[in-house]
Write a protein that holds these residues in place. Structure first.
Motif, PDB file in Angstrom:
ATOM      1  N   VAL A 105      12.322 -16.205 -29.812  1.00 43.90           N
ATOM      2  CA  VAL A 105      12.448 -16.775 -30.929  1.00 43.90           C
ATOM      3  C   VAL A 105      11.202 -16.128 -31.795  1.00 43.90           C
ATOM      4  O   VAL A 105      11.811 -16.017 -33.044  1.00 43.90           O
ATOM      5  N   THR A 106      10.319 -15.441 -31.286  1.00 48.00           N
ATOM      6  CA  THR A 106       9.383 -14.708 -32.240  1.00 48.00           C
ATOM      7  C   THR A 106      10.087 -13.506 -32.632  1.00 48.00           C
ATOM      8  O   THR A 106      10.129 -13.200 -33.998  1.00 48.00           O
ATOM      9  N   GLU A 107      10.978 -12.763 -31.832  1.00 44.37           N
ATOM     10  CA  GLU A 107      11.851 -11.782 -32.332  1.00 44.37           C
ATOM     11  C   GLU A 107      12.708 -12.146 -33.492  1.00 44.37           C
ATOM     12  O   GLU A 107      12.864 -11.537 -34.555  1.00 44.37           O
ATOM     13  N   LEU A 108      13.468 -13.265 -33.352  1.00 51.12           N
ATOM     14  CA  LEU A 108      14.314 -13.821 -34.331  1.00 51.12           C
ATOM     15  C   LEU A 108      13.628 -14.027 -35.818  1.00 51.12           C
ATOM     16  O   LEU A 108      14.180 -13.787 -36.674  1.00 51.12           O
ATOM     17  N   ARG A 109      12.526 -14.767 -35.563  1.00 51.62           N
ATOM     18  CA  ARG A 109      11.876 -14.939 -36.661  1.00 51.62           C
ATOM     19  C   ARG A 109      11.450 -13.778 -37.379  1.00 51.62           C
ATOM     20  O   ARG A 109      11.431 -13.790 -38.730  1.00 51.62           O
ATOM     21  N   ASP A 110      11.020 -12.869 -36.807  1.00 50.44           N
ATOM     22  CA  ASP A 110      10.601 -11.540 -37.352  1.00 50.44           C
ATOM     23  C   ASP A 110      11.890 -10.919 -37.988  1.00 50.44           C
ATOM     24  O   ASP A 110      11.501 -10.263 -39.025  1.00 50.44           O
ATOM     25  N   VAL A 111      13.003 -10.994 -37.247  1.00 51.44           N
ATOM     26  CA  VAL A 111      14.250 -10.323 -37.929  1.00 51.44           C
ATOM     27  C   VAL A 111      14.428 -11.148 -39.536  1.00 51.44           C
ATOM     28  O   VAL A 111      14.708 -10.461 -40.371  1.00 51.44           O
ATOM     29  N   TYR A 112      14.250 -12.262 -39.241  1.00 46.40           N
ATOM     30  CA  TYR A 112      14.615 -13.208 -40.519  1.00 46.40           C
ATOM     31  C   TYR A 112      13.556 -12.828 -41.647  1.00 46.40           C
ATOM     32  O   TYR A 112      13.933 -12.711 -43.057  1.00 46.40           O
ATOM     33  N   GLU A 113      12.398 -12.734 -41.208  1.00 44.48           N
ATOM     34  CA  GLU A 113      11.237 -12.297 -42.245  1.00 44.48           C
ATOM     35  C   GLU A 113      11.774 -10.933 -42.974  1.00 44.48           C
ATOM     36  O   GLU A 113      11.341 -10.746 -44.028  1.00 44.48           O
ATOM     37  N   SER A 114      11.774 -10.100 -41.830  1.00 49.16           N
ATOM     38  CA  SER A 114      12.059  -8.694 -42.297  1.00 49.16           C
ATOM     39  C   SER A 114      13.644  -8.598 -43.460  1.00 49.16           C
ATOM     40  O   SER A 114      13.533  -7.875 -44.422  1.00 49.16           O
ATOM     41  N   ARG A 115      14.572  -9.673 -43.162  1.00 46.64           N
ATOM     42  CA  ARG A 115      15.651  -9.608 -43.909  1.00 46.64           C
ATOM     43  C   ARG A 115      15.330 -10.318 -45.307  1.00 46.64           C
ATOM     44  O   ARG A 115      15.659  -9.744 -46.160  1.00 46.64           O
ATOM     45  N   ARG A 116      14.330 -11.223 -45.197  1.00 47.70           N
ATOM     46  CA  ARG A 116      14.054 -11.784 -46.453  1.00 47.70           C
ATOM     47  C   ARG A 116      13.333 -10.950 -47.228  1.00 47.70           C
ATOM     48  O   ARG A 116      13.434 -10.810 -48.758  1.00 47.70           O
ATOM     49  N   ASN A 117      12.517 -10.153 -46.834  1.00 43.46           N
ATOM     50  CA  ASN A 117      11.723  -9.214 -47.551  1.00 43.46           C
ATOM     51  C   ASN A 117      12.479  -7.928 -48.181  1.00 43.46           C
ATOM     52  O   ASN A 117      12.439  -7.654 -49.362  1.00 43.46           O
TER      53      ASN A 117
END
Length: 382
Positions: free
Chosen positions: A284-296
């Motif tokens: 879950v942490t990894e997925l959130r980090d992926v979405y945040e990186s994509r957002r940025n």
């Protein structure tokens, strides 16, 4: 059947598929369908459980106790919320099912449901099936995309029985502070309204900010049932596992209506869902980090073409203002025809969604950047 609203996403998919069928390379940022696979340990749990003859029989009508205990454990660990698995948890065929069912449980013809505008269009579906009416709560950017309860008509409040709220928000990507939820508890108590808190994106908050569960607010259980789903948190959209959590009477009613519709989920899926909830949450942490990186990456690319917007605070969506001279629909049509990029027109989420389009963070960063480059060639932003 004629009274049902047009299925917004079905129309969107049809337009995109027509372009794909014509041989075009379409980048679809218009839907909310997670692009990554379900974590392997969850899949393995399902594979093993599927061979167990116990799960080849009808499951208990309200689901296996171990799954209700698992979601109660997860809510305690993540949000410090105590839930009684027997009376405060209902297992759903995906969160969407519960959002439809609660309207059927609580609303009669002539009643009013308070609905966010813009908001998830399937809220409208349950209200239509119940024969009730909707009163819309505008979500304006200047108010952080939170409803202003003081602006609602007393005539609507007098007939209101149900209200939907949704943070992290689809489509705006906004999150809600504890003070808003505290105000909502008071509002609901004063007006005799049940609050349906759609917490589908509860695991996806950015910039170190963890989304708040409404059930963590004192008094919330008296007025609220919260809907949670495994679709977004664990990339399990196709598995159809969700929960209604909180108010005992509303949970009882949802279980009752489901007794007439279903015989609960396949046991193997319930085992996999419990595994998702109780095993390590590193995925879950990894997925959130992926979405945040994509957002940025997306907002950095948008800046290079002059498309300015405030970055989303949560969910896997971005909410972008349309350029002058366009409506949300005309922009969406132009981007599909000329750039082969699918975005969701804001008006599909309600009247106050006009002036915006929604983009999903559901493609790899390179693909998001390519989509922005294609849009940039149209010179829409000066």
């Amino acid at each position: 059947m004629k009274g049902l609203p047009t299925q917004f996403f079905a129309t969107l998919v049809k337009k995109a598929n027509e372009q794909i069928a014509a041989g075009h390379d379409v980048i679809n940022l218009g839907q909310g369908n997670p692009d990554r696979p379900t974590p392997p340990h969850i899949v393995s749990a399902m594979q093993e459980a599927s061979a167990n003859p116990l799960y080849h029989k009808y499951p208990p009508f309200t689901g296996f106790p171990f799954l209700k205990q698992a979601v109660a454990q997860r809510y305690k660990e993540d949000h410090n919320v105590d839930l009684d698995p027997d009376t405060e948890v209902a297992i759903l065929f995906g969160g969407k099912t519960g959002l439809i069912e609660i309207a059927q449980c609580l609303l009669n013809p002539g009643d009013v449901c308070l609905v966010p505008d813009p908001g998830y269009p399937d809220y409208w579906s349950g209200v239509a099936l119940s024969g009730a009416e909707m009163a819309f709560m505008p979500l304006r950017e200047e108010n952080g995309f939170l409803p202003d309860y003081s602006q609602l008509k007393q005539s609507d409040l007098d007939r209101a029985k149900l209200m939907f709220i949704n943070y992290p928000n689809n489509p705006t990507g906004a999150t809600a502070p504890a003070s808003f939820y505290e105000e909502t508890v008071s509002f609901a108590q004063k007006n005799g309204v049940v609050v349906a808190s759609d917490f589908a994106y509860g695991a996806i908050g950015f910039d170190g900010q963890k989304p708040i569960s409404f059930l963590s607010i004192p008094g919330a259980k008296e007025v609220c049932v919260e809907f949670y789903t495994l679709s977004k948190t664990y990339n399990m959209a196709g598995w159809r596992v969700g929960f209604a959590l909180g108010n005992k009477e509303v949970v009882r009613l949802i279980n009752l209506i489901q007794d007439h519709y279903y015989c609960s989920l396949f046991g193997g899926i319930q085992v996999a869902a419990a595994t998702a909830l109780t095993a390590s949450q590193d995925c879950v942490t990894e997925l959130r980090d992926v979405y945040e990186s994509r957002r940025n990456a997306l907002y950095a690319a948008l800046k290079t073409i002059g498309w300015e917007a405030k970055p989303s605070q949560g969910s896997f969506f971005s909410w972008l203002p349309v350029p002058k001279g366009h409506t949300s629909q005309s922009l969406a049509d132009l981007l599909l025809q000329e750039a082969k990029v699918v975005v969701a027109p804001g008006v599909g989420f309600g009247e106050h969604g006009e002036g915006y389009v929604r983009l999903g963070l559901l493609s790899p960063e390179a693909r998001l950047e390519e989509a922005v480059q294609r849009i940039g060639r149209l010179n829409l932003f000066g």
